[in-house]
Design an enzyme around this catalytic site. Structure first.
Site, PDB file in Angstrom:
ATOM      1  N   GLU A 110       7.824  -1.401  13.681  1.00  0.00           N
ATOM      2  CA  GLU A 110       6.716  -0.881  12.863  1.00  0.00           C
ATOM      3  C   GLU A 110       7.263  -0.162  11.636  1.00  0.00           C
ATOM      4  O   GLU A 110       8.302   0.494  11.739  1.00  0.00           O
ATOM      5  CB  GLU A 110       5.873   0.102  13.702  1.00  0.00           C
ATOM      6  CG  GLU A 110       5.210  -0.595  14.871  1.00  0.00           C
ATOM      7  CD  GLU A 110       4.338   0.339  15.704  1.00  0.00           C
ATOM      8  OE1 GLU A 110       4.066   1.466  15.271  1.00  0.00           O
ATOM      9  OE2 GLU A 110       3.934  -0.083  16.787  1.00  0.00           O
TER      10      GLU A 110
ATOM     11  N   HIS B 296      -1.410  -0.212  14.867  1.00  0.00           N
ATOM     12  CA  HIS B 296      -1.182   1.001  15.672  1.00  0.00           C
ATOM     13  C   HIS B 296      -2.316   2.021  15.470  1.00  0.00           C
ATOM     14  O   HIS B 296      -2.080   3.142  15.005  1.00  0.00           O
ATOM     15  CB  HIS B 296       0.181   1.632  15.334  1.00  0.00           C
ATOM     16  CG  HIS B 296       0.708   2.490  16.457  1.00  0.00           C
ATOM     17  ND1 HIS B 296       2.053   2.599  16.765  1.00  0.00           N
ATOM     18  CD2 HIS B 296       0.072   3.289  17.359  1.00  0.00           C
ATOM     19  CE1 HIS B 296       2.201   3.431  17.788  1.00  0.00           C
ATOM     20  NE2 HIS B 296       1.016   3.853  18.162  1.00  0.00           N
TER      21      HIS B 296
HETATM   22  N1  LIG Z   1      -1.513   2.553  20.572  1.00  0.00           N
HETATM   23  C1  LIG Z   1      -1.556   3.873  20.536  1.00  0.00           C
HETATM   24  O1  LIG Z   1      -1.860   4.470  19.526  1.00  0.00           O
HETATM   25  C2  LIG Z   1      -1.245   4.645  21.787  1.00  0.00           C
HETATM   26  C3  LIG Z   1      -1.994   5.793  22.099  1.00  0.00           C
HETATM   27  C4  LIG Z   1      -1.708   6.481  23.298  1.00  0.00           C
HETATM   28  C5  LIG Z   1      -0.679   6.044  24.125  1.00  0.00           C
HETATM   29  N2  LIG Z   1       0.056   4.953  23.744  1.00  0.00           N
HETATM   30  C6  LIG Z   1       1.131   4.454  24.617  1.00  0.00           C
HETATM   31  O2  LIG Z   1       0.495   3.978  25.789  1.00  0.00           O
HETATM   32  C7  LIG Z   1       1.390   4.110  26.898  1.00  0.00           C
HETATM   33  C8  LIG Z   1       0.682   4.846  28.033  1.00  0.00           C
HETATM   34  O3  LIG Z   1       0.389   6.186  27.644  1.00  0.00           O
HETATM   35  P1  LIG Z   1      -0.019   7.238  28.782  1.00  0.00           P
HETATM   36  O4  LIG Z   1      -0.537   8.446  28.090  1.00  0.00           O
HETATM   37  O5  LIG Z   1      -0.843   6.579  29.807  1.00  0.00           O
HETATM   38  O6  LIG Z   1       1.433   7.563  29.403  1.00  0.00           O
HETATM   39  P2  LIG Z   1       1.745   8.039  30.899  1.00  0.00           P
HETATM   40  O7  LIG Z   1       3.111   8.631  30.845  1.00  0.00           O
HETATM   41  O8  LIG Z   1       0.610   8.849  31.437  1.00  0.00           O
HETATM   42  O9  LIG Z   1       1.775   6.668  31.720  1.00  0.00           O
HETATM   43  C9  LIG Z   1       2.802   5.739  31.613  1.00  0.00           C
HETATM   44  C10 LIG Z   1       2.969   5.112  32.978  1.00  0.00           C
HETATM   45  O10 LIG Z   1       3.924   4.043  32.862  1.00  0.00           O
HETATM   46  C11 LIG Z   1       4.623   4.004  34.088  1.00  0.00           C
HETATM   47  N3  LIG Z   1       5.833   3.196  33.958  1.00  0.00           N
HETATM   48  C12 LIG Z   1       7.023   3.532  33.430  1.00  0.00           C
HETATM   49  N4  LIG Z   1       7.882   2.491  33.511  1.00  0.00           N
HETATM   50  C13 LIG Z   1       7.197   1.464  34.087  1.00  0.00           C
HETATM   51  C14 LIG Z   1       7.544   0.128  34.432  1.00  0.00           C
HETATM   52  N5  LIG Z   1       8.765  -0.373  34.202  1.00  0.00           N
HETATM   53  N6  LIG Z   1       6.605  -0.647  35.034  1.00  0.00           N
HETATM   54  C15 LIG Z   1       5.359  -0.153  35.283  1.00  0.00           C
HETATM   55  N7  LIG Z   1       4.995   1.115  34.971  1.00  0.00           N
HETATM   56  C16 LIG Z   1       5.896   1.909  34.381  1.00  0.00           C
HETATM   57  C17 LIG Z   1       4.850   5.467  34.420  1.00  0.00           C
HETATM   58  O11 LIG Z   1       5.137   5.655  35.792  1.00  0.00           O
HETATM   59  C18 LIG Z   1       3.507   6.072  34.032  1.00  0.00           C
HETATM   60  O12 LIG Z   1       2.616   6.112  35.147  1.00  0.00           O
HETATM   61  C19 LIG Z   1       2.628   4.824  26.362  1.00  0.00           C
HETATM   62  O13 LIG Z   1       3.595   3.847  26.038  1.00  0.00           O
HETATM   63  C20 LIG Z   1       2.125   5.486  25.097  1.00  0.00           C
HETATM   64  O14 LIG Z   1       3.175   5.720  24.192  1.00  0.00           O
HETATM   65  C21 LIG Z   1      -0.212   4.237  22.620  1.00  0.00           C
END
Ligand SMILES: NC(=O)c1ccc[n+]([C@@H]2O[C@H](COP(=O)([O-])OP(=O)(O)OC[C@H]3O[C@@H](n4cnc5c(N)ncnc54)[C@H](O)[C@@H]3O)[C@@H](O)[C@H]2O)c1
Length: 278
Positions: A222, A240
């Site tokens: 990005e 994004h």
């Molecule tokens: N597009 C956007 O603007 C935006 C906004 C918010 C969050 N996000 C992204 O979304 C994702 C989720 O955010 P969140 O707040 O739920 O985070 P979170 O930390 O609450 O949840 C992430 C989950 O992924 C799991 N995980 C880690 N490695 C894994 C694997 N190999 N296989 C399966 N599960 C696995 C963890 O155990 C955890 O439960 C993150 O990557 C975050 O950066 C993106």
């Protein structure tokens, strides 16, 4: 100028690597306004005695709603149908879509966003599979999801939705071999992190018809827009914008203020990620 500040607040594009952190001599706290801290070297910060905190709750609903919007938009060809109307073409045939009802949704990463997606998808009558090495069977069941391994999930799901955090071992979690396990008619949704998916392998699968479509909000480099993905009509792309709602931005601001106040005024490490055991 980084050496002048006691507290540094960043979003996702500012890289706080070890070299920058080594010059942040006054800093006590770095706050990531958002959830993913993959742009901050949190170990280097800890070694320098700098706490790193995030605002994990603020974006959750907005990111989950975007994922659901993408599933509906891909399944009903909403973007293409809209484009055709704007070109004054009444084209109903190529807009034949499919329902979410009764389909199998595979959720990879059942954290905060993954769970909110699960709740909403269950209300559409979807069957939910989830893979997450850090979540219990009971925790998954609380949002109507059946916990399974990644291979079973990939080969069973009609829609794959990625919500894992970008931990060091998760780069290209979905690569050529994983895509090969998926149904030809399956869709891939990624609103989590671009690095979770091997972009080249995804573009190959889509252009060779080994996957029906993809909706992406996040990318490997990005803000570079991948030419191959952009040339494929089976791909829906947004820049994004998962957290880009008025509500989420207000919540992020308030959470940042709470974290900074708690840290400097009350000595409380609210949402601090890297000082355990120090
Ligand atoms: N597009 C956007 O603007 C935006 C906004 C918010 C969050 N996000 C992204 O979304 C994702 C989720 O955010 P969140 O707040 O739920 O985070 P979170 O930390 O609450 O949840 C992430 C989950 O992924 C799991 N995980 C880690 N490695 C894994 C694997 N190999 N296989 C399966 N599960 C696995 C963890 O155990 C955890 O439960 C993150 O990557 C975050 O950066 C993106």
């Amino acid at each position: 100028v980084i050496g002048n500040y006691d507290c540094i607040i960043v979003r996702s594009r500012t890289r706080m690597d070890a070299a920058v952190i080594s010059r942040a001599e006054r800093a006590k706290l770095i706050v990531r306004a958002g959830v993913g801290t993959d742009n901050i070297d949190i170990d280097a910060a800890a070694a320098a005695g700098i706490a790193v905190a995030n605002t994990p709750q603020a974006n959750v609903v907005s990111a989950a709603e975007l994922s659901i919007a993408m599933m509906l938009a891909l399944n009903r060809h909403i973007c293409a149908a809209n484009q055709s109307m704007h070109s004054l073409r009444w084209d109903t045939l190529s807009a034949t879509g499919s329902e979410l009802f009764g389909k199998i949704l595979g959720i990879v990463g059942l954290g905060r966003v993954g769970k909110e997606v699960a709740k909403r998808a269950a209300s559409f009558g979807m069957h939910l599979l989830a893979s997450d090495p850090y979540v219990s069977v009971g925790d998954a069941a609380s949002v109507s999801a059946e916990l399974t391994d990644l291979r079973t999930l990939l080969s069973s799901c009609d829609i794959l939705s990625l919500h894992a955090s970008l931990l060091p071992g998760n780069r290209h979690l979905i690569g050529r071999n994983e895509i090969a396990l998926m149904k030809k008619e399956a869709l891939l949704i990624n609103t989590a992190r671009g690095e979770l998916v091997d972009t080249g392998a995804l573009a190959d699968a889509l252009s060779e018809g080994r996957l029906r479509g993809a909706a992406l909000d996040v990318y490997e480099n990005e803000p570079h827009v991948d030419q191959r993905l952009a040339s494929l009509s089976s791909v829906l792309m947004t820049p994004h914008i998962g957290a880009q709602t008025r509500e989420a931005q207000n919540r992020v601001g308030m959470e940042v203020v709470n974290v900074v106040n708690a840290f400097f005024m009350e000595g409380k490490p609210l949402n601090v990620l890297n000082m355990q055991g120090r």
